[in-house]
Design a protein around this motif. Structure first.
Motif, short mmCIF file in Angstrom:
data_model
loop_
_atom_site.label_atom_id
_atom_site.label_comp_id
_atom_site.label_asym_id
_atom_site.label_seq_id
_atom_site.Cartn_x
_atom_site.Cartn_y
_atom_site.Cartn_z
N ASN A 131 0.81 -1.22 0.00
CA ASN A 131 0.00 0.00 0.00
C ASN A 131 0.85 1.27 0.00
N MET A 132 0.28 2.34 -0.57
CA MET A 132 0.82 3.70 -0.50
C MET A 132 2.28 3.79 -0.94
N ASN A 133 2.51 3.32 -2.15
CA ASN A 133 3.80 3.50 -2.80
C ASN A 133 3.56 4.19 -4.14
N ALA A 134 4.50 4.12 -5.04
CA ALA A 134 4.35 4.72 -6.37
C ALA A 134 4.57 3.66 -7.45
N LEU A 135 4.13 2.45 -7.16
CA LEU A 135 4.27 1.35 -8.11
C LEU A 135 3.39 1.60 -9.32
N GLU A 136 3.88 1.21 -10.50
CA GLU A 136 3.14 1.45 -11.73
C GLU A 136 3.13 0.20 -12.59
N ASN A 151 -4.48 -12.25 2.08
CA ASN A 151 -4.55 -10.80 2.13
C ASN A 151 -3.70 -10.20 1.01
N LEU A 152 -4.34 -9.44 0.10
CA LEU A 152 -3.63 -8.80 -1.00
C LEU A 152 -3.98 -7.32 -1.01
N GLU A 153 -2.99 -6.48 -0.68
CA GLU A 153 -3.21 -5.03 -0.59
C GLU A 153 -2.23 -4.29 -1.49
N LEU A 154 -2.77 -3.64 -2.51
CA LEU A 154 -1.98 -2.81 -3.43
C LEU A 154 -2.61 -1.43 -3.51
N TRP A 155 -3.26 -1.02 -2.47
CA TRP A 155 -4.03 0.22 -2.42
C TRP A 155 -3.13 1.45 -2.55
N SER A 156 -3.59 2.46 -3.28
CA SER A 156 -2.94 3.75 -3.40
C SER A 156 -1.53 3.65 -4.01
N ASN A 157 -1.50 3.22 -5.27
CA ASN A 157 -0.30 3.23 -6.08
C ASN A 157 -0.65 3.87 -7.42
N HIS A 158 0.11 3.58 -8.47
CA HIS A 158 -0.19 4.07 -9.82
C HIS A 158 -0.36 2.88 -10.77
#
Length: 288
Positions: A131-136, A151-158
C-alpha cells in the motif's frame, strides 16, 4: 504451535519497531540503522525468521538504504519482512527468491517501478501489503500462483492495465484492496469465485462494464466500487446485513454501492499495532 510462537514474537517486535528502530527475531538488530547492517546480522544468523523496521514519524526513516539483490540474498531464510516508512527504491526481481516468506509488508516506502512477475514464486506467502507506494504498470498475472494468500493489498499506487483474471484463482483470499490506482477495463468474472472474501476494495480506478455476480460470496461484508457499471446480483448473505441490497437485486448505478453497504473506509479500518496511517483490513501480519 510454531506458527503461534512466531506470531507472538512478531507482535512483540512490531511494538518495538513502532519507535522507528528495527527488530529481528530471535536475535535482535535494534542497533542497525541501515538495511545493510540488518542484512549483515540476518545473513550471519540463520535462526532469524523475522525483520520489522517501522517508522510512523514522517521526519524519520524506518531504516536507511534500498532493497538490493545482495540484501535480499541475506534475507533468504526470512518468514516475515515488514518495512514501513523507508525509501526502498524499486522492488527487485530477486524478491521472488524469498520463498520462505509468509508475510511481506512494504507499505509507505516510496517504491517505484513495477511489481515483478517473480512475486508469483512466493508459494508460502499469506499476506502481501504494498500500500501507499508509487508502483506502476500492470498487476502481474503471476499473483494467481500465490495459493496460500489470504490478504492482497496494493491500495494507493499508480498501477494500471486490466485486473488479471488470475486473481480469481486465489481461493483462500479474504481481503482484496486494489483501490486508488489506475486499473481499467472490466472486473473479471473470476472474482465471483472468491468464496472466502470478506473485503473487496476497487474504488477510485477506471473500471467499467458488468460487475460479476457476488451471490457466491457468503462471507462478503464490505464492498467498495466506483465507476460506470451494470451490476450482478448481491451477496447471498444479505439477510445478515440489513444495509445490503436484497438478494438478487439489480443495482442500476453501481457507484451507489458504497453508500448501501456497510462502511469502513481505508482510513478507518482496524488499527494496526504499529499505528500505520494506512490501516490495513487485517490488523498486521502477526495477527493470524
Amino acid at each position: 504451535g510454531r506458527r503461534a510462537g512466531l506470531a507472538a514474537a512478531l507482535a512483540a517486535a512490531l511494538v518495538g519497531a513502532a519507535r522507528g528502530t528495527c527488530r529481528c527475531q530471535p536475535s535482535d538488530c535494534f542497533k542497525a540503522s541501515s538495511l545493510q547492517e540488518v542484512a549483515d546480522i540476518v545473513g550471519s544468523t540463520p535462526s532469524v525468521t523475522m525483520v520489522a523496521c517501522v517508522s510512523n514519524n514522517l521526519d524519520q526513516l524506518a531504516v536507511k538504504g534500498q532493497l538490493t539483490d545482495e540484501i535480499i540474498a541475506s534475507f533468504s531464510h526470512l518468514e516475515s519482512l515488514h518495512i514501513e516508512g523507508a525509501d526502498l527504491g524499486q522492488l527487485p526481481k530477486s524478491i521472488g527468491d524469498l520463498t520462505k516468506l509468509q508475510f511481506l509488508w512494504l507499505p509507505r516506502n516510496k517504491l517505484t517501478g513495477q511489481v515483478p512477475d517473480s512475486i508469483g514464486k512466493l508459494a508460502n506467502l499469506e499476506s502481501l501489503n504494498l500500500n501507499m507506494n508509487a508502483l506502476e504498470g500492470p498487476i502481474p498475472s503471476s499473483v494467481g500462483s500465490l495459493a496460500k494468500l489470504t490478504n492482497l493489498e496494493l491500495w494507493s499506487n499508480h498501477l494500471s492495465g486490466e485486473l488479471p483474471a488470475e486473481v480469481g484463482s486465489l481461493s483462500n483470499l479474504e481481503h482484496l484492496w486494489l483501490g486508488s490506482n489506475r486499473i481499467s477495463g472490466t472486473v473479471p468474472a473470476s472474482l465471483g469465485n472468491l468464496v472466502k472474501l470478506i473485503d473487496l476494495q476497487l474504488s477510485d480506478n477506471y473500471l467499467n462494464g458488468q460487475l460479476p455476480s457476488f451471490d457466491k460470496l457468503s462471507n462478503l461484508k464490505t464492498l467498495y466500487v466506483t465507476g460506470s457499471f451494470t451490476c450482478g446480483s448481491a451477496p447471498a448473505n444479505v439477510a445478515e446485513h440489513s444495509d445490503l441490497p436484497a438478494v438478487g437485486q439489480e443495482i442500476a448505478d453501481c457507484s451507489a454501492i458504497d453508500s448501501t453497504l456497510p462502511t469502513a473506509s481505508p482510513s478507518e479500518g482496524p488499527v494496526s499495532p504499529v499505528q500505520s496511517p494506512v490501516q490495513s483490513p487485517v490488523q498486521s501480519p502477526v495477527q493470524s
